[in-house]
Design a protein around this motif. Sequence first.
Motif, mmCIF file in Angstrom:
data_model
loop_
_atom_site.group_PDB
_atom_site.id
_atom_site.type_symbol
_atom_site.label_atom_id
_atom_site.label_comp_id
_atom_site.label_asym_id
_atom_site.label_seq_id
_atom_site.Cartn_x
_atom_site.Cartn_y
_atom_site.Cartn_z
ATOM 1 N N SER A 235 -19.748 15.367 6.304
ATOM 2 C CA SER A 235 -20.941 16.160 6.003
ATOM 3 C C SER A 235 -20.709 16.984 4.737
ATOM 4 O O SER A 235 -19.555 17.294 4.388
ATOM 5 N N PRO A 236 -21.772 17.352 4.033
ATOM 6 C CA PRO A 236 -21.617 18.146 2.804
ATOM 7 C C PRO A 236 -20.852 19.438 3.014
ATOM 8 O O PRO A 236 -20.038 19.823 2.171
ATOM 9 N N ILE A 237 -21.070 20.097 4.138
ATOM 10 C CA ILE A 237 -20.402 21.377 4.356
ATOM 11 C C ILE A 237 -18.924 21.170 4.673
ATOM 12 O O ILE A 237 -18.079 21.982 4.290
ATOM 13 N N SER A 238 -18.579 20.053 5.343
ATOM 14 C CA SER A 238 -17.169 19.762 5.624
ATOM 15 C C SER A 238 -16.411 19.450 4.341
ATOM 16 O O SER A 238 -15.250 19.819 4.183
ATOM 17 N N LYS A 239 -17.071 18.760 3.429
ATOM 18 C CA LYS A 239 -16.429 18.409 2.162
ATOM 19 C C LYS A 239 -16.232 19.617 1.254
ATOM 20 O O LYS A 239 -15.447 19.561 0.300
ATOM 21 N N ARG A 240 -16.927 20.703 1.557
ATOM 22 C CA ARG A 240 -16.878 21.872 0.666
ATOM 23 C C ARG A 240 -16.237 23.090 1.333
ATOM 24 O O ARG A 240 -16.469 24.228 0.925
ATOM 25 N N THR A 241 -15.432 22.844 2.362
ATOM 26 C CA THR A 241 -14.811 23.965 3.068
ATOM 27 C C THR A 241 -13.925 24.796 2.144
ATOM 28 O O THR A 241 -13.913 26.029 2.225
ATOM 29 N N LEU A 242 -13.185 24.136 1.255
ATOM 30 C CA LEU A 242 -12.314 24.875 0.342
ATOM 31 C C LEU A 242 -13.139 25.700 -0.643
ATOM 32 O O LEU A 242 -12.784 26.852 -0.946
ATOM 33 N N GLU A 243 -14.224 25.148 -1.113
ATOM 34 C CA GLU A 243 -15.110 25.885 -2.030
ATOM 35 C C GLU A 243 -15.707 27.114 -1.341
ATOM 36 O O GLU A 243 -15.814 28.193 -1.943
ATOM 37 N N ASN A 269 -13.597 29.285 11.481
ATOM 38 C CA ASN A 269 -14.044 27.890 11.494
ATOM 39 C C ASN A 269 -13.335 27.062 10.434
ATOM 40 O O ASN A 269 -12.894 25.937 10.691
ATOM 41 N N LEU A 270 -13.209 27.616 9.234
ATOM 42 C CA LEU A 270 -12.636 26.869 8.114
ATOM 43 C C LEU A 270 -11.141 26.644 8.262
ATOM 44 O O LEU A 270 -10.600 25.665 7.730
ATOM 45 N N SER A 271 -10.447 27.538 8.964
ATOM 46 C CA SER A 271 -8.989 27.460 9.035
ATOM 47 C C SER A 271 -8.494 26.309 9.890
ATOM 48 O O SER A 271 -7.285 26.107 10.023
ATOM 49 N N ARG A 272 -9.396 25.531 10.436
ATOM 50 C CA ARG A 272 -8.977 24.279 11.071
ATOM 51 C C ARG A 272 -8.562 23.261 10.015
ATOM 52 O O ARG A 272 -7.909 22.272 10.319
ATOM 53 N N SER A 273 -8.960 23.520 8.755
ATOM 54 C CA SER A 273 -8.595 22.643 7.634
ATOM 55 C C SER A 273 -7.264 23.098 7.032
ATOM 56 O O SER A 273 -7.081 24.272 6.712
ATOM 57 N N GLU A 274 -6.334 22.160 6.855
ATOM 58 C CA GLU A 274 -5.036 22.496 6.267
ATOM 59 C C GLU A 274 -5.195 22.991 4.834
ATOM 60 O O GLU A 274 -4.475 23.896 4.396
ATOM 61 N N VAL A 276 -7.605 24.727 3.598
ATOM 62 C CA VAL A 276 -8.044 26.125 3.642
ATOM 63 C C VAL A 276 -6.880 27.023 4.035
ATOM 64 O O VAL A 276 -6.691 28.105 3.460
ATOM 65 N N ARG A 277 -6.088 26.599 5.006
ATOM 66 C CA ARG A 277 -4.929 27.411 5.411
ATOM 67 C C ARG A 277 -3.963 27.598 4.248
ATOM 68 O O ARG A 277 -3.420 28.690 4.043
ATOM 69 N N ASN A 278 -3.746 26.543 3.484
ATOM 70 C CA ASN A 278 -2.873 26.644 2.314
ATOM 71 C C ASN A 278 -3.479 27.568 1.265
ATOM 72 O O ASN A 278 -2.760 28.320 0.587
ATOM 73 N N TYR A 279 -4.784 27.508 1.113
ATOM 74 C CA TYR A 279 -5.465 28.384 0.155
ATOM 75 C C TYR A 279 -5.272 29.850 0.545
ATOM 76 O O TYR A 279 -5.055 30.711 -0.333
ATOM 77 N N LEU A 280 -5.334 30.148 1.824
ATOM 78 C CA LEU A 280 -5.145 31.528 2.289
ATOM 79 C C LEU A 280 -3.760 32.053 1.904
ATOM 80 O O LEU A 280 -3.598 33.242 1.620
ATOM 81 N N VAL A 281 -2.776 31.148 1.866
ATOM 82 C CA VAL A 281 -1.419 31.539 1.469
ATOM 83 C C VAL A 281 -1.327 31.669 -0.046
ATOM 84 O O VAL A 281 -0.818 32.671 -0.576
ATOM 85 N N ASP A 282 -1.823 30.673 -0.749
ATOM 86 C CA ASP A 282 -1.698 30.636 -2.213
ATOM 87 C C ASP A 282 -2.361 31.835 -2.883
ATOM 88 O O ASP A 282 -1.897 32.308 -3.933
ATOM 89 N N THR A 283 -3.441 32.326 -2.310
ATOM 90 C CA THR A 283 -4.187 33.442 -2.914
ATOM 91 C C THR A 283 -3.844 34.790 -2.274
ATOM 92 O O THR A 283 -4.464 35.793 -2.609
ATOM 93 N N ARG A 284 -2.893 34.769 -1.361
ATOM 94 C CA ARG A 284 -2.479 35.975 -0.629
ATOM 95 C C ARG A 284 -3.616 36.538 0.236
ATOM 96 O O ARG A 284 -3.556 37.689 0.683
ATOM 97 N N ALA A 285 -4.632 35.728 0.483
ATOM 98 C CA ALA A 285 -5.716 36.170 1.366
ATOM 99 C C ALA A 285 -5.201 36.368 2.791
ATOM 100 O O ALA A 285 -5.720 37.204 3.535
ATOM 101 N N LEU A 286 -4.159 35.618 3.168
ATOM 102 C CA LEU A 286 -3.594 35.767 4.499
ATOM 103 C C LEU A 286 -3.012 37.166 4.693
ATOM 104 O O LEU A 286 -3.101 37.735 5.787
#
Length: 431
Positions: A235-243, A269-274, A276-286
Motif C-alpha cells: 500500500s502507498p502508506i506502507s511504502k512510505r513509512t520511512l518518509e 505502528n511504524l516501528s514494526r518496520s526495521e 524505521v527502527r534503524n532510522y530512530l537510532v541513526d537520528t538519535r530519535a530513540l
Amino acid sequence: MKPLWTIKENKPWESSADIIKEAKSAVAMTTLTKTVQTKRPNTPKEPNRTLLGHAQGYNVFRSCSQEILNYPSAMTTFFQILKKYPGREDIVVRLTYALGNLAADDDSARIQIASEKDSIPILVDLLEIYLSKDMALMTQVRSNDSKKERDRDSLIEDVMIKIIRIIANLSLNDTVGKQLTSSTLENNCSERIVNVLLSCIRYKTIYESEELLLVTLTTLNNLTFYTQSDSQQDSPISKRTLEIAQALSTLMLISQKDCLIEIARVYGNLSRSEDVRNYLVDTRALYQLMKWLDQDDRELKLTTVGVLVNTMPDEDKRDIFKKDKGLEKFLFILEETKQTRDWEMGCLICQGVWNYMIDTTDVVDVCGENNTFMLIDLLITLLDEDNLTDQDHYEEWEKFAHVGTNLLEKIETFFEGTTPLSETDRSSFSN
C-alpha cells in the motif's frame, strides 16, 4: 497502535432547550434533504445556507444523525453539493462538520459515507484544493492584513481540519481503514491523502496550527495501524513509512503533550518496520523517546513504552536502552504500579523487559544484579492475588499476571541453570 480516539466536535447547547431542539430537528431532518437546494428566479441552483446550517447543527444529536443516515438521498445530496461548490468555504465547512460528526458516532455511518459514489475522491479533491489555497496564503505578501483576510485564512484551515477529521473517523472502521490505505483505491486517493498529511506536518507549526497538526497526527496513527497487515505491504502508506517517520522527527522537540502522544502512537505502528527502527537510532530519535519515559503524563509514557517494546528485539537498540538507563526507568514505572494499579502499563513494561532479555544466557549480566533482584521482588509483589484491592480491575490484572508470570518463570530458569532457550522463549512481544 490501534486507533483509540474518535474525533468529534460538539456545539455547546443550552441544556434547557436540548430536548425541544432534538425533537424538532428529528422531524425536520426528514424533509431537509428534499429542500436543501432552492431555485431563485433567473438564477442557477445554489445551496440554501440556512438549511445547510441546520444540517450542521442537527446532527450533533444522535437521533438526528440517524434521521440523516436513514434518509435515502441525504448522503448523495451532501456529496453532490460538495462536488458542485468546492470553492464555497462557508458551505464546505458546514457539510464536512456534519459528515465528521456522523462518522464519529456510528460505525454503519462510516461504511455508508465511504460507500457513497465518489465520496472519497470528492473529499481528497477538496483537501488538495484547500491545501493549495492555504499554501498560497502562506507565501502571499499582503498590503493590508485586514480582519476579513484573517477570518478567511482561518476558515480555509478550518475546512482542512474538518475534512481530515472525516478521514480519521472513517478509518476507525477496519474495512474502510483498509480501503483508505489500499493501492487499489480509486484516483490514487491513498497516495494523495498521505501527501496532504505530510504537507501539513512539514509546512505548519504547532504555534499557529495546533489543531490541524493534532488531527493530522491522529489520522496518521489511524491509517498506519493498517500497515501491519500482510495484504497492505504494498500500500502507498506502507511504502512510505520511512518518509512518515522522518517527517515526525521534526516535531519531537515540541512541548505540546497531546501532539507528542500522537507522535509516539504513530511510531508505535511504524516501528514494526526495521528501516524505521534503524532510522530512530541513526537520528538519535530513540534517545528522545527515552526522555519521554521521565514525563509525568500517563498516556505519553504508555505509548512510548509501546514503541520501545517494538525496538527491543534488535540488539543495537537494546544496547542504547541499556546505556540510557532504560531498564532502570522501566523498573521505576513498574514500581509505581503498586500505587497506580495501572495493570495495562505494568503488562507493557513486562513485555518490554521480556524482549530486552530475549537472547541472553545470563540475565544478571544483562540486567545487573540489583536490577534483577528488584525485578523479581516487584513481580512477586504484583503477582500476589492477596494484594489486590476492591479498586483493582480483576480482568486487567489477569492480563498482567499472564505476562508477568511468564517473565518471572523465565528469570527463574537462569538461576536453575537452564540456559538453553526454547522457541517459545525466543519469541518476542510486539506492540
